[in-house]
Design an enzyme around this catalytic site. Structure first.
Site, PDB file in Angstrom:
ATOM      1  N   GLU A  36       0.789  -1.225   0.000  1.00 25.32           N
ATOM      2  CA  GLU A  36       0.000   0.000   0.000  1.00 25.32           C
ATOM      3  C   GLU A  36       0.831   1.290   0.000  1.00 25.32           C
ATOM      4  OE1 GLU A  36      -3.524   0.346   0.007  1.00 25.32           O
ATOM      5  OE2 GLU A  36      -3.285  -1.723  -0.678  1.00 25.32           O
ATOM      6  N   SER A  78     -49.478 -30.826  38.000  1.00 26.92           N
ATOM      7  CA  SER A  78     -49.102 -31.266  39.349  1.00 26.92           C
ATOM      8  C   SER A  78     -47.718 -30.804  39.778  1.00 26.92           C
ATOM      9  CB  SER A  78     -49.176 -32.794  39.443  1.00 26.92           C
ATOM     10  OG  SER A  78     -50.511 -33.227  39.277  1.00 26.92           O
TER      11      SER A  78
END
Length: 782
Positions: free
Chosen positions: A90, A479
């Site tokens: 770059e 229950s």
């Protein structure tokens, strides 16, 4: 000679004038474009949006939340070759120029002039930092001038390393990854500091066009770009030709970042995400980079998932076979098999795998079905498909079995099969019929002494449904709610030996003209029944009478103390679990019994730290005594009996002290089992989302408790056996099992039962020849 000097003087004056004019022009341009430029001081405090990371109890990463997938790391954690690769690709003159590389600008200017437009930027790394942080991405000469001015200022204000730190953490590298650390995880499944030269070069080739050079989508282009970067590194003398050749030959393993959120504990992490958003707001969760330490145990989570999957497949087979996934005409079988083979190539067949196949032969004489799976064959014998009856919830599964394959299958049927093993001659696979269950389940496990949630399954498949049935759902517990009623009654003067008459009772609501006649599951009444048997044997009528005696309001207040927050109906049906609860609420309530009367709030998140390491949240989990130790222990003792001789008998196979209770609703829409050991409280719910019946006799004992057992057997495998501690406020006394009084020689059955100190019976049972009044039998009716 004078003329020569005069000519030189004129040239010098022209040159000086040109220089002054150029300087003036440059100064004017500089002043003009310097107006309103952003301040570079904002780069001093680099705090970009970063990932919020979630960890399990052992430090394993289980999820990430972010808008931009970025992880900021110092240069010291980046391999030198990675930095060199980016510089070579770059900005080769990065360490020489002062933020602007005039040589690159001139080169780019000439190319752009030739092309008649902007085709090359010539930007330095410093200019890219400027563009990323301080300017818009527009492509114009005006912006380039501003960029150059700012780059020059940055280069004089910051060190080269500081500029690289900003650049390598900020740059976009494709597929949602910002910065080299996130990109390394994205493409190679590792941290940046673990990357090879080949991987560094490939990453450094991405900034110019991350999509175009994506290693995922365009591996050939990515390879070409990698070679370009390596050649640039040779030219800049960062590496040798030999090193470059070795890197080029290196096989690239583009593993890709794993979807941790979906793979490991999806329902748990989704709940954590919701909790975080409630605490901090969505924007902060996705940008502020929190570190979340949770309570979940990944291995226990795997155990839970396997237990749920096995339990639901077993239940699904009891419900019957819903038919093939598809029926193919003969001419489509070949194309289907070719497509299936491409899937098999990625995930080869082996024992235990569930796959699809197409029926190509049915033999009622040999009681076998031939199934084609891609290019391979398998045999499905009658014994491995007998369950494939037509679904009928009114018929017990054992009463209806398949007797011949032809009554179920035809050639062309697309079915699911599980690979069992290779045939004895090795020519084909032996198979078992499978189908994807429609029924759902939830499982939640809490650590008893800490409240930490160790495992949570919110449904059969998170990818099909993100609805969390362990937390978001409210279903009737049946229950399984009874222990709360019985605990409330113990604190109202009842004892395990209190006698209640199990006899018909009718309630009429004159305003609605509704008549309710509660009955037991076995449709019979049992006369005088001890309190303990009411819970152990899950007698409905007894429980209704107990609630009538202690009062509905009192029972609701008692449930609130145990952590129940859902709406509870103010009628006697509450005693039978008619009000919808979440699995989390019920497990939390049972944890009070396991913790000797202390409520410890459930804890999903242990600790949260911000991006700077400051602790901003810790799970409160403050223990609060809410009921007496003696009450909690007596309920535990009674629920141990539920497991030993009541509706929870299936879980006796755990072979260690365990207390628990089943739950089943009237139309068999919901099946529950909630149980605990001294270490863990776990609950299981099973049912259909549309609340249709599970099938004949599919109670909590049959549908839910096997899942609980399978999970707990694995979770407790390596742990020593522990017993429930007995508080000093509890005593044991021998009683007559039929009357609840002290035994006499004529007593047929005696048991040791526990009582709160001072509440054990003091009267003896009457001898058989002393019973003279029938009222004695009924005087305790409530």
């Amino acid at each position: 000679m004078k003329r020569l000097f005069k000519f030189i003087k004129i040239l010098l004056l022209i040159g000086l004038s040109g220089i002054l004019l150029g300087a003036g022009t440059f100064g004017a341009v500089y002043l003009y474009f310097s107006r309103d430029l952003p301040k570079i001081s904002k780069l001093d405090d680099y705090r970009p949006p970063i990932i919020t990371t979630v960890y399990a109890d052992d430090g394993r990463k289980i999820a990430e939340f972010s808008r931009e997938r970025r992880k900021v790391i110092p240069l010291s954690k980046m391999p030198p070759q990675l930095i060199e690769a980016f510089i070579a690709a770059e900005d080769a003159r990065f360490y020489i120029h002062e933020g602007i590389d005039f040589y690159s600008i001139i080169r780019a200017f000439i190319k752009n002039l030739t092309a008649g437009g902007i085709v090359q930027g010539g930007s330095t790394i410093t200019q890219q930092v400027t563009k990323s942080f301080l300017l818009t991405p527009e492509r114009s000469y005006q912006r380039k001038i501003k960029e150059a001015i700012l780059a020059y200022r940055i280069d004089h204000e910051f060190t080269k390393d500081q500029i690289l730190y900003l650049y390598l953490n900020q740059i976009y590298l494709g597929h949602g990854a910002y910065g080299v650390e996130a990109a390394a995880e994205n493409y190679f499944g590792k941290s940046a500091n673990q990357m090879t030269l080949a991987e560094c070069a490939m990453l450094a080739g991405l900034p110019q066009a991350p999509s175009r050079y994506s290693p995922f989508q365009y591996p050939e282009r990515a390879k070409t770009r990698q070679i370009y970067v390596l050649n640039r590194m040779i030219k800049e003398k960062y590496i040798s030709s030999g090193e470059a050749e070795e890197a080029i030959r290196e096989a690239m393993n583009i593993a890709g970042r794993r979807n941790l959120f979906a793979e490991k504990v999806p329902h748990f992490t989704e709940h954590v995400r919701r909790e975080l958003i409630a605490m901090f707001g969505e924007e902060r969760v996705y940008t502020d980079g929190y570190t979340i330490h949770t309570s979940v145990d990944v291995e226990m989570q795997k155990m839970a998932h396997k237990a749920v999957e096995k339990g639901l497949r077993d239940l699904d087979k009891r419900q019957g076979y819903r038919g093939p996934e598809n029926r193919l005409p003969q001419e489509q079988i070949e194309a289907f098999s070719r497509n299936l083979q491409s899937e098999i190539d990625l995930s080869p067949l082996q024992a235990g795998v569930i796959t699809r196949g197409v029926v190509i032969g049915v033999d009622d004489v040999a009681n076998a079905v031939t199934v084609r799976m891609g290019n391979e064959r398998g045999t499905l014998l009658l014994a491995d498909m007998r369950w494939a009856r037509n679904p009928d919830p009114e018929i017990e599964y054992t009463a209806q079995r398949v007797t011949r394959p032809g009554s179920v299958f035809s050639a062309g049927d697309v079915i699911s099969v599980r690979i069992k093993k290779k045939s004895d001659d090795g020519t084909h696979w032996m198979l078992a019929l499978e189908q994807t269950p429609e029924v759902q389940a939830a499982l939640l496990c809490m650590e008893a002494e800490t409240g930490a949630i160790k495992a949570m399954i919110g449904g059969r498949d998170f990818f099909e449904s993100q609805f969390n049935r362990a937390i978001q759902s409210r279903r009737q517990p049946g229950s399984a709610f009874k222990p709360i009623i019985y605990a409330a009654a113990l604190d109202k003067g009842f004892t395990p030996a209190t006698g209640i008459v199990d006899s018909p009772i009718v309630f009429e609501n004159r305003q609605t003209d509704v008549v309710w006649k509660p009955e037991n599951y076995d449709k019979t009444f049992h006369g005088l029944t001890l309190f303990r048997e009411g819970l152990i044997l899950s007698r409905n009528v007894i429980t209704v009478k107990i609630l009538r005696e202690i009062g509905i309001g009192y029972a609701i207040d008692y449930a609130r103390k145990l952590g129940v927050t859902s709406h509870l109906d103010r009628d006697l049906s509450l005693s039978l679990g008619s009000s919808g609860l979440s699995l989390l609420e019920l497990v939390n309530a049972y944890s009070v019994f396991a913790n000797q009367g202390t409520l410890i709030p459930p804890c999903f998140i242990h600790k949260i730290t911000d991006r700077d390491g400051n602790v901003i949240y810790e799970c409160p989990a403050e223990p609060e005594p809410v009921i007496e130790e003696s009450t909690a222990y007596i309920i535990t003792h009674l629920m141990e009996e539920v497991v030993k001789s009541g509706t929870g008998r299936r879980v006796r196979a755990l072979n260690r002290p365990v207390a628990g209770k089943t739950g089943t609703t009237n139309q068999l829409n919901d099946a529950w089992f909630v149980g605990y050991t001294p270490e863990y409280i776990a609950g299981v719910w099973v049912g259909f989302d549309n609340k249709k019946p599970l099938g004949k006799n599919e109670t909590g004992a049959r549908a839910a408790s096997p899942i609980w057992l399978e999970f707990m057997q694995q979770a407790l495998k390596e742990k020593p056996v522990r017993v429930f501690p007995v508080p000093d406020s509890v005593i044991f006394a021998k009683i007559d099992a039929d009357t609840g009084l002290l035994p006499v020689p004529e007593s047929k059955r005696t048991i040791f039962e526990c009582f709160k100190e001072g509440t054990a019976p003091t009267q003896y049972s009457k001898r058989s020849d002393q019973v003279t009044e029938t009222d004695d039998f009924f005087k305790q009716d409530m």
